[in-house]
Design a protein around this motif. Structure first.
Motif, mmCIF file in Angstrom:
data_model
loop_
_atom_site.group_PDB
_atom_site.id
_atom_site.type_symbol
_atom_site.label_atom_id
_atom_site.label_comp_id
_atom_site.label_asym_id
_atom_site.label_seq_id
_atom_site.Cartn_x
_atom_site.Cartn_y
_atom_site.Cartn_z
ATOM 1 N N GLY A 1 0.775 -1.393 -0.095
ATOM 2 C CA GLY A 1 -0.408 -0.068 -0.015
ATOM 3 C C GLY A 1 0.995 0.880 0.059
ATOM 4 N N ALA A 2 0.147 2.327 -0.345
ATOM 5 C CA ALA A 2 0.727 3.069 -0.100
ATOM 6 C C ALA A 2 1.610 4.138 0.940
ATOM 7 C CB ALA A 2 -0.259 4.378 -0.273
ATOM 8 N N PHE A 3 2.627 4.312 1.091
ATOM 9 C CA PHE A 3 3.442 5.055 2.115
ATOM 10 C C PHE A 3 2.759 5.978 2.858
ATOM 11 C CE2 PHE A 3 7.048 3.975 -1.158
ATOM 12 C CZ PHE A 3 7.178 2.989 -0.316
ATOM 13 N N SER A 4 3.013 5.907 4.150
ATOM 14 C CA SER A 4 2.324 6.827 5.252
ATOM 15 C C SER A 4 2.072 7.993 5.033
ATOM 16 C CB SER A 4 2.521 6.480 6.524
ATOM 17 O OG SER A 4 3.660 6.299 6.844
ATOM 18 N N PRO A 5 2.310 9.312 5.578
ATOM 19 C CA PRO A 5 2.897 10.611 5.445
ATOM 20 C C PRO A 5 4.472 10.503 6.842
ATOM 21 C CG PRO A 5 0.702 11.420 6.180
ATOM 22 C CD PRO A 5 0.982 9.595 5.809
ATOM 23 N N GLU A 6 4.667 9.704 7.239
ATOM 24 C CA GLU A 6 5.870 9.165 8.037
ATOM 25 C C GLU A 6 7.189 8.946 7.135
ATOM 26 O OE1 GLU A 6 2.783 8.035 9.572
ATOM 27 O OE2 GLU A 6 2.344 9.784 10.105
ATOM 28 N N GLU A 7 6.166 7.448 6.780
ATOM 29 C CA GLU A 7 7.175 7.087 5.792
ATOM 30 C C GLU A 7 8.208 8.303 4.660
ATOM 31 O OE1 GLU A 7 6.352 2.572 5.752
ATOM 32 O OE2 GLU A 7 4.755 3.433 4.708
ATOM 33 N N GLU A 8 7.018 8.860 3.995
ATOM 34 C CA GLU A 8 7.074 9.830 2.683
ATOM 35 C C GLU A 8 8.461 11.075 3.268
ATOM 36 O OE1 GLU A 8 4.058 11.992 1.274
ATOM 37 O OE2 GLU A 8 3.357 10.155 0.656
ATOM 38 N N GLN A 9 8.365 11.089 4.836
ATOM 39 C CA GLN A 9 8.858 11.961 5.188
ATOM 40 C C GLN A 9 10.180 12.069 5.643
ATOM 41 O OE1 GLN A 9 7.906 16.069 6.066
ATOM 42 N NE2 GLN A 9 10.387 15.311 5.762
ATOM 43 N N VAL A 10 10.398 10.351 6.076
ATOM 44 C CA VAL A 10 11.643 9.688 6.292
ATOM 45 C C VAL A 10 12.107 10.050 4.348
ATOM 46 C CG1 VAL A 10 11.984 7.707 6.703
ATOM 47 C CG2 VAL A 10 10.589 8.452 7.957
ATOM 48 N N ILE A 11 11.776 8.832 3.968
ATOM 49 C CA ILE A 11 12.433 8.938 2.689
ATOM 50 C C ILE A 11 12.624 10.459 2.150
ATOM 51 C CG2 ILE A 11 11.762 8.726 -0.105
ATOM 52 C CD1 ILE A 11 9.247 6.508 0.956
ATOM 53 N N ILE A 12 11.961 11.025 2.288
ATOM 54 C CA ILE A 12 12.341 12.490 1.153
ATOM 55 C C ILE A 12 13.680 12.642 2.982
ATOM 56 C CG2 ILE A 12 12.168 15.096 1.282
ATOM 57 C CD1 ILE A 12 8.777 14.846 1.322
ATOM 58 N N ASP A 13 13.313 12.875 3.805
ATOM 59 C CA ASP A 13 15.238 12.628 4.421
ATOM 60 C C ASP A 13 16.209 12.136 4.628
ATOM 61 O OD1 ASP A 13 16.120 14.869 6.718
ATOM 62 O OD2 ASP A 13 15.827 12.688 7.734
ATOM 63 N N GLN B 1 16.210 1.145 6.338
ATOM 64 C CA GLN B 1 15.026 2.644 7.580
ATOM 65 C C GLN B 1 13.676 2.461 7.783
ATOM 66 O OE1 GLN B 1 17.106 4.051 9.397
ATOM 67 N NE2 GLN B 1 19.139 3.925 8.746
ATOM 68 N N LEU B 2 13.076 1.920 6.594
ATOM 69 C CA LEU B 2 11.626 1.376 6.907
ATOM 70 C C LEU B 2 11.033 0.329 6.289
ATOM 71 C CD1 LEU B 2 11.570 3.980 3.936
ATOM 72 C CD2 LEU B 2 10.075 4.407 6.434
ATOM 73 N N PRO B 3 11.108 -0.587 7.757
ATOM 74 C CA PRO B 3 11.082 -1.932 7.810
ATOM 75 C C PRO B 3 9.656 -2.306 6.598
ATOM 76 C CG PRO B 3 11.631 -0.824 10.346
ATOM 77 C CD PRO B 3 11.059 0.284 8.558
ATOM 78 N N GLY B 4 9.853 -3.674 5.742
ATOM 79 C CA GLY B 4 8.806 -3.843 5.421
ATOM 80 C C GLY B 4 8.855 -2.557 3.916
ATOM 81 N N ARG B 5 9.308 -2.072 3.997
ATOM 82 C CA ARG B 5 9.463 -1.686 2.493
ATOM 83 C C ARG B 5 11.251 -1.808 1.327
ATOM 84 N NH1 ARG B 5 4.726 -0.212 1.011
ATOM 85 N NH2 ARG B 5 3.463 1.477 3.043
ATOM 86 N N THR B 6 10.684 -2.162 0.313
ATOM 87 C CA THR B 6 11.361 -2.854 -0.504
ATOM 88 C C THR B 6 12.372 -1.273 -0.828
ATOM 89 O OG1 THR B 6 10.778 -2.980 -2.096
ATOM 90 C CG2 THR B 6 10.232 -4.385 -0.734
ATOM 91 N N ASP B 7 13.263 -1.183 -1.251
ATOM 92 C CA ASP B 7 14.210 -0.490 -2.432
ATOM 93 C C ASP B 7 13.010 -0.091 -3.354
ATOM 94 O OD1 ASP B 7 14.362 -2.973 -3.800
ATOM 95 O OD2 ASP B 7 16.338 -2.567 -3.860
#
Length: 479
Positions: free
Chosen positions: A80-92, A107-113
């Motif tokens: 599913g879609a990235f949560s806002p928190e995850e998005e912020q993490v990615i940007i950062d 850094q993002l458990p459960g997410r793939t590269d």
DNA sequence: AAAAACTCCAACCGCACTTGG
DNA sequence: ACCAAGTGCGGTTGGAGTTTT
């Protein structure tokens, strides 16, 4: 594509979509294949992917199996879609790491590269179309601090391979070369960061052919106005001795705070004069070694109209290995440039003075206030405004806070670098106002507590906001 | 309603690195 | 030191789905 394979006629679909060559099938995975692979991994564990085909009868190469498992079958995968928190993490993270998708995924458990990569590329496209900056200002500030501190840490640990090529080191430090370099990954894992001594071997091994030309062969005698190498993200272009003095002088180690990812490389104690005094002429080839041609690839191209310059960013080869940061910045610059251009071609001559104001408008727009002219412009960018709206939900407040006063016409200053860095260095300002947004975080553990307050900016300078997003436009005024 | 444009994302490809012989 | 196999990573592609014109 797996999702296109219906359950009712898998074999047919597989035949149609799965191309078998040399006993290896390509294309979308079928549920049967998934089941086989899952069963295999359950029995034998991960790894030995090449043996999957031999032992399970699966007509897939090892690589394909590994990918399928990693991206779709392994447990605990988030969908599913990235949560806002995850998005912020990615940007950062992206601001600090570049296109290091695997590290970001760690850094993002459960997410793939792959997911992260796709997300980022989509986001980049959207923002480029919308003429929006890739990174929110806060992220820029953090990333800049990160890069600078990392650089200084590395520099303290070991002198640069090429005499005093801080540039090289800074840049390379931003883009770790070796994933398994314990000093460059898993920063959090070390309780005592000092125990992790950076391995500069990677920096040394950088192919000079990939280095950009930031020619400074005549850069002796810059009068002490050390022009720090320009960080790809630096709102200041990392070129401000003021920044160094104010921001990092007197740091006694610590982490970068204000980010979900404290970066536990030690802050380097010392004054900025250490750095500036170390700057000696460096062969052009030694500059920017670490980022595979970071700056050279993006060198701003002057149209040779020195009075009313407009700039374009030289196209990047995707193979130049800038780890994505440069690409992001180039795209940002391009997008913003095109925005500028599309708004008013005839205003080019005034672009330098007006662009800051325009950027303010753009940021106001992002914050919800949409000037009529700008909204009309954005309307032309398809549905990007909707997407951008969502995309910027995270950062809109930050962006609105990001209106900052900076030097005028930063791109003009950029231009000088390629042609004559010496003159740039010589004219570099000793003092540069510290923007409000940057002072905002001075109480954070960035070692900024002891910074002398910059002279309060001229209110009129608030108009000189970001001309080219958050990348280039904070270059201090040089001339 | 149809075509075009766009988005999303799974999968492939090539390169680089590691490891073991 | 060299080579080959295995693995990981990042860039790119292509097709299905969705939205816009």
């Amino acid at each position: 594509m797996a999702r296109t394979v219906s359950n009712n006629d898998d074999e047919t679909a597989a035949k149609e979509e799965g191309e078998v060559k040399d006993g290896v099938r390509k294309g979308p995975w079928t549920p049967e294949e998934d089941a086989i692979l899952m069963e295999y991994v359950k029995k034998h564990g991960e790894g030995n992917w090449n043996s999957v085909q031999k032992n399970s009868g699966l007509l897939r190469c090892g690589k394909s199996c590994r990918l399928r498992w990693a991206n779709h079958l392994r447990p605990n995968l988030k969908k599913g879609a990235f949560s806002p928190e995850e998005e912020q993490v990615i940007i950062d993270l992206h601001s600090k790491l570049g296109n290091k998708w695997a590290r970001m995924a760690a850094q993002l458990p459960g997410r793939t590269d792959n997911e992260i990569k796709n997300f980022w590329n989509t986001r980049m496209k959207r923002r480029q179309r919308a003429g929006l900056p890739i990174y929110p200002p806060e992220v820029h500030a953090e990333a800049n601090a990160y890069h600078l501190q990392h650089h200084r840490y590395l520099e303290q640990q070991q002198p640069p391979p090429y005499s005093s090529s801080s540039f090289s080191l800074l840049l390379s430090s931003c883009y770790p070369k070796k994933l398994n370099d314990p000093n460059q990954i898993h920063h959090h894992s070390s309780a005592n960061p000092m125990q992790n001594q950076p391995d500069h071997s990677a920096d040394r091994s950088i192919n000079p052919s990939q280095q950009f030309k930031f020619s400074n062969e005549n850069s002796t005698g810059n009068n002490g106005n050390f022009a720090f190498p320009m960080s790809p993200l630096s709102p200041y272009g990392s070129s401000s001795s003021t920044l160094l003095n104010h921001s990092f002088g007197g740091d006694h180690g610590g982490f970068i705070a204000g980010s979900p990812y404290e970066q536990p490389f030690p802050l380097v104690q010392g004054s900025t004069t250490d750095i500036s005094s170390n700057q000696t002429p460096t062969p052009a080839s030694s500059y920017a070694s670490g980022v595979d041609g970071l700056m050279g690839a993006s060198s701003m191209v002057n149209n040779n109209n020195n009075n009313n310059d407009y700039y374009e960013v030289a196209p990047l080869s995707p193979h130049q290995g800038n780890s994505g940061l440069l690409d992001a910045l180039v795209m940002e610059a391009q997008g913003l440039y095109h925005n500028e251009k599309s708004r008013s071609e005839e205003d080019l001559n005034l672009a330098g003075k007006l662009s800051c104001k325009r950027k303010n408008m753009e940021y106001a727009e992002e914050g919800g206030t949409v000037p009529a002219g700008v909204s009309a412009m954005k309307k032309n960018s398809g549905n990007s405004s909707n997407e951008s709206q969502r995309d910027d939900d995270i950062s809109s407040s930050q962006l609105s806070k990001g209106k900052k006063q900076i030097g005028e016409d930063p791109l003009e200053e950029m231009n000088g670098m390629d042609d004559d860095l010496v003159s740039l260095l010589n004219q570099f300002p000793l003092e540069m106002p510290m923007p409000e947004w940057y002072r905002r975080g001075e109480n954070q553990s960035l070692g900024l507590e002891n910074q002398p307050k910059a002279s309060s900016p001229d209110p009129a300078d608030h108009e000189h906001a970001w001309t080219l997003g958050t990348c280039w436009n904070n270059m201090p005024r040089i001339c």
